[in-house]
Design a protein around this motif. Sequence first.
Motif, mmCIF file in Angstrom:
data_model
loop_
_atom_site.group_PDB
_atom_site.id
_atom_site.type_symbol
_atom_site.label_atom_id
_atom_site.label_comp_id
_atom_site.label_asym_id
_atom_site.label_seq_id
_atom_site.Cartn_x
_atom_site.Cartn_y
_atom_site.Cartn_z
ATOM 1 N N SER A 1 45.416 35.882 38.672
ATOM 2 C CA SER A 1 45.971 34.536 38.826
ATOM 3 C C SER A 1 45.789 33.713 37.563
ATOM 4 C CB SER A 1 45.313 33.835 40.019
ATOM 5 O OG SER A 1 43.913 33.702 39.823
ATOM 6 N N MET A 2 44.657 33.881 36.867
ATOM 7 C CA MET A 2 44.425 33.141 35.637
ATOM 8 C C MET A 2 45.366 33.608 34.532
ATOM 9 S SD MET A 2 40.892 32.738 33.465
ATOM 10 C CE MET A 2 40.915 34.445 32.905
ATOM 11 N N ILE A 3 45.565 34.917 34.417
ATOM 12 C CA ILE A 3 46.462 35.461 33.398
ATOM 13 C C ILE A 3 47.877 34.964 33.622
ATOM 14 C CG2 ILE A 3 47.412 37.574 32.405
ATOM 15 C CD1 ILE A 3 44.454 37.100 31.790
ATOM 16 N N VAL A 4 48.324 34.993 34.884
ATOM 17 C CA VAL A 4 49.675 34.549 35.206
ATOM 18 C C VAL A 4 49.868 33.068 34.889
ATOM 19 C CG1 VAL A 4 51.297 34.153 37.111
ATOM 20 C CG2 VAL A 4 50.068 36.330 36.938
ATOM 21 N N THR A 5 48.852 32.250 35.177
ATOM 22 C CA THR A 5 48.935 30.815 34.921
ATOM 23 C C THR A 5 49.199 30.522 33.453
ATOM 24 O OG1 THR A 5 47.465 30.284 36.775
ATOM 25 C CG2 THR A 5 47.675 28.628 35.027
ATOM 26 N N TYR A 6 48.537 31.248 32.560
ATOM 27 C CA TYR A 6 48.640 30.962 31.132
ATOM 28 C C TYR A 6 49.740 31.746 30.430
ATOM 29 C CZ TYR A 6 44.350 28.230 31.234
ATOM 30 O OH TYR A 6 43.420 27.259 31.493
ATOM 31 N N PHE A 7 50.079 32.945 30.931
ATOM 32 C CA PHE A 7 50.982 33.807 30.185
ATOM 33 C C PHE A 7 52.207 34.261 30.966
ATOM 34 C CE2 PHE A 7 46.728 34.334 28.408
ATOM 35 C CZ PHE A 7 46.965 34.086 27.056
ATOM 36 N N GLY A 8 52.293 33.909 32.248
ATOM 37 C CA GLY A 8 53.406 34.356 33.065
ATOM 38 C C GLY A 8 53.146 35.725 33.652
ATOM 39 N N ASP A 9 53.981 36.115 34.635
ATOM 40 C CA ASP A 9 53.723 37.379 35.334
ATOM 41 C C ASP A 9 54.386 38.578 34.689
ATOM 42 O OD1 ASP A 9 56.339 36.867 35.944
ATOM 43 O OD2 ASP A 9 56.008 36.549 38.094
ATOM 44 N N SER A 10 55.169 38.370 33.616
ATOM 45 C CA SER A 10 55.884 39.491 33.012
ATOM 46 C C SER A 10 54.963 40.462 32.281
ATOM 47 C CB SER A 10 56.955 38.976 32.034
ATOM 48 O OG SER A 10 56.361 38.232 30.971
ATOM 49 N N ILE A 11 53.767 40.005 31.866
ATOM 50 C CA ILE A 11 52.874 40.869 31.102
ATOM 51 C C ILE A 11 51.804 41.528 31.971
ATOM 52 C CG2 ILE A 11 53.149 39.323 29.116
ATOM 53 C CD1 ILE A 11 50.103 38.641 29.556
ATOM 54 N N VAL A 12 51.751 41.168 33.271
ATOM 55 C CA VAL A 12 50.606 41.542 34.097
ATOM 56 C C VAL A 12 50.403 43.051 34.176
ATOM 57 C CG1 VAL A 12 49.730 41.563 36.465
ATOM 58 C CG2 VAL A 12 50.546 39.441 35.453
ATOM 59 N N PRO B 1 50.833 51.027 42.679
ATOM 60 C CA PRO B 1 49.962 50.685 41.549
ATOM 61 C C PRO B 1 50.620 49.803 40.508
ATOM 62 C CG PRO B 1 49.717 52.990 42.128
ATOM 63 C CD PRO B 1 50.854 52.459 42.956
ATOM 64 N N ASN B 2 51.926 49.932 40.308
ATOM 65 C CA ASN B 2 52.581 49.117 39.288
ATOM 66 C C ASN B 2 52.859 47.698 39.750
ATOM 67 O OD1 ASN B 2 52.620 51.150 37.401
ATOM 68 N ND2 ASN B 2 54.592 51.951 38.094
ATOM 69 N N ASN B 3 52.681 47.460 41.049
ATOM 70 C CA ASN B 3 52.835 46.112 41.588
ATOM 71 C C ASN B 3 51.477 45.450 41.700
ATOM 72 O OD1 ASN B 3 55.595 46.547 41.850
ATOM 73 N ND2 ASN B 3 55.339 47.443 43.893
ATOM 74 N N SER B 4 51.458 44.242 42.255
ATOM 75 C CA SER B 4 50.189 43.528 42.421
ATOM 76 C C SER B 4 49.295 44.283 43.387
ATOM 77 C CB SER B 4 50.452 42.109 42.935
ATOM 78 O OG SER B 4 49.240 41.453 43.199
ATOM 79 N N PHE B 5 48.078 44.569 42.960
ATOM 80 C CA PHE B 5 47.121 45.270 43.800
ATOM 81 C C PHE B 5 46.302 44.226 44.525
ATOM 82 C CE2 PHE B 5 43.351 47.816 44.733
ATOM 83 C CZ PHE B 5 43.941 48.998 45.171
ATOM 84 N N GLU B 6 46.418 44.170 45.845
ATOM 85 C CA GLU B 6 45.819 43.099 46.623
ATOM 86 C C GLU B 6 44.299 43.078 46.504
ATOM 87 O OE1 GLU B 6 47.501 40.818 48.096
ATOM 88 O OE2 GLU B 6 49.453 41.719 47.729
ATOM 89 N N SER B 7 43.733 41.858 46.452
ATOM 90 C CA SER B 7 42.279 41.737 46.330
ATOM 91 C C SER B 7 41.573 42.348 47.532
ATOM 92 C CB SER B 7 41.876 40.266 46.189
ATOM 93 O OG SER B 7 42.304 39.520 47.299
ATOM 94 N N SER B 8 42.228 42.336 48.707
ATOM 95 C CA SER B 8 41.609 42.933 49.883
ATOM 96 C C SER B 8 41.432 44.435 49.703
ATOM 97 C CB SER B 8 42.451 42.652 51.135
ATOM 98 O OG SER B 8 43.760 43.162 50.971
ATOM 99 N N SER B 9 42.367 45.068 48.991
ATOM 100 C CA SER B 9 42.251 46.495 48.735
ATOM 101 C C SER B 9 41.098 46.769 47.801
ATOM 102 C CB SER B 9 43.554 47.017 48.110
ATOM 103 O OG SER B 9 44.653 46.662 48.905
#
Length: 349
Positions: A312-323, A19-27
């Motif tokens: 993907s939109m959040i990461v583009t504008y703010f980076g992946d550290s806050i996801v 859960p703390n990692n990227s949750f795949e869209s397929s899931s």
Amino acid sequence: MERLMLEILANEVKHGNRPNNSFESSSFTRVVDAMKDKFGSLVSKKAKHALEKSMQQFCRLNLPSKECIIVGDLGCASGPNTLASVKEIIELIDSESRNMNYGLPYIQVFLNDLESNDFNSIFKSLPLFYDNLEKYGRQSGSCFIATMPGSFYGRLFPDHSIHFIHSSFSLHWLSQVPWGLVNEKGLPINKGNIHIGKTSPPEVRRAYLDKFANDFTNFLRMRSIELMPNGRLFLTMLSDNHHRHDAYNALDLLAMTLNDIHGYREQELRHIIEKEGSFKISHLETIKVLVGDAFGNHAWSLSRGFRAVYESMIVTYFGDSIVGDFFNRIHAFYTMEKSFLDDIKQPKD
């Protein structure tokens, strides 16, 4: 349903998708599909009914004289559900063909999105898609799918070359940020909001509406040139429910934690379409569904759903550290907002 969600989550954990990692869209898609199977989808059901009606009218006008139907799906994106609308359109055409005792026509589909879209992933899914069409009753080589990259606010196809154009939940994305969102000192006038929120001043709504009117007019003008006579344009779009003071929606929740996207009201759409003048409105309906309706009031599934759509939109504008923290806050704000609304709806003693 909670057990089903936990089973899916447990299966993802086994594959290292914690859960703390990227949750795949397929899931997320598996969860949504399961929710649809159990409860049904109000939006899909009503939109499908309108699409069926539109396709029936289209086929009665076009099937007798057309050996090949050309379809455009604009704003197709990429993912597990990219070809779902195409499949539905093909099935409706085939059903009407059989009802009218005509042979199945060839179908050419053009998938459109911006050049940055992951079209390669769509290409990889086509063999299975074609196999499923054959199982459904279509002959091999009777359906052809290609891509047409580019902005749908400009020209995409030759004059009078498309029979049926479909677009679902794409036209709320503007071509660029509207002008007029800062004051004479260069300070934002929509502070605390990422779209037209409940606290936005009137000039913010006017700026977004003016930009949308310009973009949507261009969209209609381009499509009117590209559609053949007796062609159809079928659009599903976000609408605006801010006249409901007890409503909470997706963008309100994102704003609590960050979008240049917004839905528009039915009368505004009707005015723009009639003013542009190229199209006659056959059917215009507003389907009212709140966030809780779509996700069954499960904060967990909602936050994971948001992550699948917006990460993907959040990461583009703010980076992946806050996801991770960002989508945990979505969960928290939804829980808090829902609790507040439930409290104020309780009957008074």
